[in-house]
Design a protein around this motif. Sequence first.
Motif: not given
Length: 403
Positions: A360, A25-26, A85, A353-354, A28-30, A358, A351, A37
Motif C-alpha cells: 500500500d 495472514w495478510r 509476518p 505485521s508487514a 486476515k489482518e487487513a 506492505s 497491515l 491483530v
Amino acid sequence: MTDRDLDTFRAEVRRWCEENVPRDWRAKEAGAAPEDVVVLQREWRAALEPGGYFASHWPAELGGADRPLAEQVVIAQELARADAPRLALYQVAVYNAAPAILHHGTEEQRRRFIPGIRSGDVWCQGFSEPGAGSDLAGLSTRAERRGDVYVVNGQKVWTSWAMHADWCILLARTDPSAPKRHGISFLLMDMTSPGVEVRPIKQATGAAEFCELFLTDVEVPVANLLGPEHQGWHVSQSTLASERGVTLLELVERLHRNGIRALLDAAAGWRGEDGGPVLEDPAVRERLGGLYGEVQILRGLCARMIESMEGRGGGAEASIAKVCYSELLQRLMHTAVELRGLPAQVSRPLLMSAGWESGDWLTDFVGSWSWTIAGGTNEIQRNIIGERHLGLPREPRAAGEPR
C-alpha cells in the motif's frame, strides 16, 4: 561454522517456513480490529517458539536456542524471504527487554522475567518524553526511593503497543542533582500498577500503536531496578543498540523482497498519464534501477555491520545502516506513490505485521517517516557517526551544559 553447515541450516529454516508461515495472514489482518491483530501476533509467536526461531539468540539455559550470529542472520533472511509476518508486538520484549535483563540483570531477575518473555509477555519501552526525545538524557520523569519501592511520576510518549503491554522498561531520574546522564535509573515496571494510564495516539496512517504513558505515584519495587542505581544511562545505551543489528538486517531484506522487487513487478503493469507503460520512460527505468542498486548496497552494508558485531560489538556501523535504511525507504515509497499516480491515493487497511513495505504505497510512504525518528533520530545518528566513526569533534554545547 562452515559454509556447508550454514547452507544446511538455511535449507532447514526454508523448509520450516514453507510448512509454517501462514499464507493468508495478510488477508486476515487487513481491516482487522487491533485486538484481532494481537491474537494473530500471539499465534505466530507460538508457532515460532518450538523451532527455536522466537528467541534464537538467548542462552540455552534460559530457554533459548543459543544460536550463533550467523544462524540468527539466516533466520532473519529466510523469514523475510517467506514473507512471514513481523513480530511487531514482541519487538521490545525480545530485542530490548530480554538483552538488557540478560546482560545487566541479577540471576533472580533472569529467572523471574525471561521465562515470561519466552511464553508471551508483551513489553513496551518508556524512554522518550514530550521534552526529551532526541535528547533522551534530558528526561524529567522522577523516581523517588521510599523504602523498598520507587515512587514514579512523569510522562512518556511514543510508547509502542503500550495498551497491550504487561511490562515496561522505564528510564527515570533518581538523582536530580547529578549531571543528566548520571542520575538516571533503569526500572522494570508492571503495567498493571496503580497510577499507570495509557493513551493511544492515532497517527496519519490510521494506526494507533504509539501511546502516551502518564505515571502518577506509581510504585516500582527496588527489586525491579536493573543495573546499579543512577547508572540507567549505561544500561539504556546497550538496550538501544540491540534495536539494530539482526532486526535491521531483516527490515532491509524485506525492503529488498517486498519493497523494490515488489515495486518493479507492480510498475510493469502501470500506465502513466499519457496512457503508455511507465517503464517505457527511460528516466523512470533509470530511477528505479538506481533505487534497486541502493538497496543492494544497503544489503552489503548490513553484511559488514554483522561482521563488525561478531568482531567487536557493532560500533557506528549500525547507526550508518539505520540512517541509510530509513532515508532509502522514504525515497523508494515516494517514487512508488509518484509513479502510481491517482490510484495510489486509495486508502487501504493497514497491515501492522508487514513493516513498511506492505504494497500500500501511500500508507507505506506516510509510515516511512517514523523511521527517521524511531530508534534514535537520524540527526542523533549522524552525531554518533561523526564522533565515534569519523573521529570528528563533539557537538558544541552551551556554556555550563552538563555532558
